[in-house]
Scaffold this motif. Structure first.
Motif, PDB file in Angstrom:
ATOM      1  N   VAL A  22       0.874  -1.062   0.007  1.00 48.04           N
ATOM      2  CA  VAL A  22      -0.165  -0.055   0.050  1.00 48.04           C
ATOM      3  C   VAL A  22       0.790   1.166   0.047  1.00 48.04           C
ATOM      4  CG1 VAL A  22      -1.601   1.325   1.203  1.00 48.04           C
ATOM      5  CG2 VAL A  22      -1.867  -1.346   1.291  1.00 48.04           C
ATOM      6  N   ARG A  23       0.594   2.015  -0.737  1.00 48.36           N
ATOM      7  CA  ARG A  23       1.294   3.183  -0.669  1.00 48.36           C
ATOM      8  C   ARG A  23       0.471   4.640  -0.508  1.00 48.36           C
ATOM      9  NH1 ARG A  23       3.655   4.589  -6.476  1.00 48.36           N
ATOM     10  NH2 ARG A  23       4.371   6.361  -5.247  1.00 48.36           N
ATOM     11  N   PHE A  24       1.072   5.693   0.333  1.00 47.69           N
ATOM     12  CA  PHE A  24       0.079   6.554   0.858  1.00 47.69           C
ATOM     13  C   PHE A  24       1.241   7.820   1.008  1.00 47.69           C
ATOM     14  CE2 PHE A  24       1.495   4.032   4.521  1.00 47.69           C
ATOM     15  CZ  PHE A  24       1.694   5.142   5.535  1.00 47.69           C
ATOM     16  N   GLY A  25       0.802   8.931   1.259  1.00 47.26           N
ATOM     17  CA  GLY A  25       1.541  10.123   1.437  1.00 47.26           C
ATOM     18  C   GLY A  25       0.901  10.961   2.463  1.00 47.26           C
ATOM     19  N   LEU A  26       1.832  11.822   3.472  1.00 50.79           N
ATOM     20  CA  LEU A  26       1.487  12.640   4.240  1.00 50.79           C
ATOM     21  C   LEU A  26       2.354  13.702   4.322  1.00 50.79           C
ATOM     22  CD1 LEU A  26      -0.410  13.359   6.427  1.00 50.79           C
ATOM     23  CD2 LEU A  26       0.862  12.073   8.062  1.00 50.79           C
ATOM     24  N   ASP A  27       2.049  14.994   4.307  1.00 48.88           N
ATOM     25  CA  ASP A  27       2.910  16.210   4.267  1.00 48.88           C
ATOM     26  C   ASP A  27       4.267  16.153   3.351  1.00 48.88           C
ATOM     27  OD1 ASP A  27       1.434  17.229   6.265  1.00 48.88           O
ATOM     28  OD2 ASP A  27       2.881  16.138   7.989  1.00 48.88           O
ATOM     29  N   GLY A  28       3.669  15.757   2.094  1.00 47.41           N
ATOM     30  CA  GLY A  28       4.641  15.676   1.232  1.00 47.41           C
ATOM     31  C   GLY A  28       5.709  14.245   0.965  1.00 47.41           C
ATOM     32  N   VAL A  29       5.517  13.651   1.948  1.00 49.35           N
ATOM     33  CA  VAL A  29       6.177  12.520   2.096  1.00 49.35           C
ATOM     34  C   VAL A  29       5.597  11.080   1.635  1.00 49.35           C
ATOM     35  CG1 VAL A  29       7.777  10.869   3.679  1.00 49.35           C
ATOM     36  CG2 VAL A  29       7.692  13.435   4.186  1.00 49.35           C
ATOM     37  N   GLN A  30       6.156  10.214   0.958  1.00 51.07           N
ATOM     38  CA  GLN A  30       5.548   8.908   0.258  1.00 51.07           C
ATOM     39  C   GLN A  30       6.022   7.810   1.073  1.00 51.07           C
ATOM     40  OE1 GLN A  30       3.427   8.698  -2.541  1.00 51.07           O
ATOM     41  NE2 GLN A  30       3.172  10.952  -2.246  1.00 51.07           N
ATOM     42  N   ASN A  39      -5.197  -5.774   7.378  1.00 46.60           N
ATOM     43  CA  ASN A  39      -4.462  -4.692   7.934  1.00 46.60           C
ATOM     44  C   ASN A  39      -4.612  -3.462   6.910  1.00 46.60           C
ATOM     45  OD1 ASN A  39      -3.731  -5.498  10.448  1.00 46.60           O
ATOM     46  ND2 ASN A  39      -1.709  -6.276   9.541  1.00 46.60           N
ATOM     47  N   ALA A  40      -4.583  -3.910   5.426  1.00 46.82           N
ATOM     48  CA  ALA A  40      -4.701  -2.701   4.315  1.00 46.82           C
ATOM     49  C   ALA A  40      -6.033  -2.033   4.538  1.00 46.82           C
ATOM     50  CB  ALA A  40      -4.346  -3.421   3.138  1.00 46.82           C
ATOM     51  N   GLU A  41      -7.107  -2.998   4.585  1.00 46.97           N
ATOM     52  CA  GLU A  41      -8.308  -2.494   4.946  1.00 46.97           C
ATOM     53  C   GLU A  41      -8.625  -1.398   6.106  1.00 46.97           C
ATOM     54  OE1 GLU A  41     -12.209  -1.630   4.162  1.00 46.97           O
ATOM     55  OE2 GLU A  41     -10.751  -2.770   2.749  1.00 46.97           O
ATOM     56  N   LYS A  42      -7.890  -1.835   7.213  1.00 45.09           N
ATOM     57  CA  LYS A  42      -8.011  -1.143   8.590  1.00 45.09           C
ATOM     58  C   LYS A  42      -7.287   0.390   8.280  1.00 45.09           C
ATOM     59  CE  LYS A  42      -7.471  -5.016  11.652  1.00 45.09           C
ATOM     60  NZ  LYS A  42      -6.611  -5.326  12.923  1.00 45.09           N
ATOM     61  N   PHE A  47      -7.954   6.480   6.911  1.00 42.85           N
ATOM     62  CA  PHE A  47      -7.764   7.389   5.962  1.00 42.85           C
ATOM     63  C   PHE A  47      -8.967   7.884   5.260  1.00 42.85           C
ATOM     64  CE2 PHE A  47      -2.973   6.407   5.354  1.00 42.85           C
ATOM     65  CZ  PHE A  47      -2.676   7.624   6.082  1.00 42.85           C
ATOM     66  N   ALA A  48     -10.178   7.070   5.380  1.00 41.92           N
ATOM     67  CA  ALA A  48     -11.373   7.335   4.613  1.00 41.92           C
ATOM     68  C   ALA A  48     -12.031   8.577   4.745  1.00 41.92           C
ATOM     69  CB  ALA A  48     -12.423   6.163   4.665  1.00 41.92           C
ATOM     70  N   PRO A  49     -12.315   8.984   6.063  1.00 38.25           N
ATOM     71  CA  PRO A  49     -12.662  10.370   6.307  1.00 38.25           C
ATOM     72  C   PRO A  49     -12.088  11.426   5.583  1.00 38.25           C
ATOM     73  CG  PRO A  49     -12.680   9.149   8.312  1.00 38.25           C
ATOM     74  CD  PRO A  49     -11.774   8.378   7.323  1.00 38.25           C
ATOM     75  N   TYR A  50     -10.658  11.108   5.421  1.00 41.39           N
ATOM     76  CA  TYR A  50      -9.796  12.401   5.098  1.00 41.39           C
ATOM     77  C   TYR A  50      -9.668  12.271   3.384  1.00 41.39           C
ATOM     78  CZ  TYR A  50      -8.576  12.403   9.919  1.00 41.39           C
ATOM     79  OH  TYR A  50      -8.467  12.369  11.377  1.00 41.39           O
ATOM     80  N   THR A  51      -9.636  11.282   2.920  1.00 44.24           N
ATOM     81  CA  THR A  51      -9.548  11.057   1.366  1.00 44.24           C
ATOM     82  C   THR A  51     -10.910  11.387   0.721  1.00 44.24           C
ATOM     83  OG1 THR A  51     -10.127   8.697   1.496  1.00 44.24           O
ATOM     84  CG2 THR A  51      -8.032   9.329   1.391  1.00 44.24           C
ATOM     85  N   VAL A  52     -12.005  11.080   1.296  1.00 44.78           N
ATOM     86  CA  VAL A  52     -13.351  11.584   0.792  1.00 44.78           C
ATOM     87  C   VAL A  52     -13.392  13.246   0.768  1.00 44.78           C
ATOM     88  CG1 VAL A  52     -15.730  11.689   1.453  1.00 44.78           C
ATOM     89  CG2 VAL A  52     -14.684   9.314   1.532  1.00 44.78           C
TER      90      VAL A  52
END
Length: 133
Positions: A22-30, A39-42, A47-52
């Motif tokens: 799983v790839r994700f990013g936060l504050d410009g860092v990948q 665990n991927a589903e968790k 992240f769901a509330p933020y990505t929506v």
């Protein structure tokens, strides 16, 4: 001579078998993390509330052209996280920026990269009257 190479993903959280990276990013860092399906589903649920409510910034990452978008969050791997946003939306935004810039008397070409200064100015324009500079 025959060789057999086995590539096995190990869940980075619990050490069990992983099903995906799983790839994700936060504050410009990948980041990348190998996770089981559970665990991927968790992670996606967290992240769901933020990505929506967030805006997808780019296909391969959260920074574009070396610029960092603070606070941007995205999750990828296995499924789309912000359906309906992509290259078409980028083209539409670029079209809107060019139209605004021309109306505001900015020197901008019809094609190619839009200078970051113009993009920044477009994004700072007053929300009550989007045609103002």
């Amino acid at each position: 001579m025959a060789k057999q190479i086995i590539h096995k993903l190990i869940d980075d959280l619990d050490g069990g078998d992983a099903d995906e990276t799983v790839r994700f990013g936060l504050d410009g860092v990948q980041y990348e993390i190998d996770l089981s399906a559970a665990n991927a589903e968790k992670l996606r649920e967290v992240f769901a509330p933020y990505t929506v409510h967030g805006t997808k910034v780019g296909r391969g990452g959260l920074a574009s052209g070396g610029r960092v978008f603070r606070g941007a969050v995205g999750v990828a791997g296995g499924r789309a996280v912000h359906a309906g946003v992509g290259a078409t939306a980028d083209r539409e935004q670029n079209k809107a920026i060019r139209a605004w810039a021309k109306k505001a008397g900015k020197d901008i070409s019809d094609r190619g990269r839009i200078p970051q200064e113009i993009v920044d100015e477009y994004q700072r324009r007053p929300a009550t009257n989007p045609t103002l500079a």
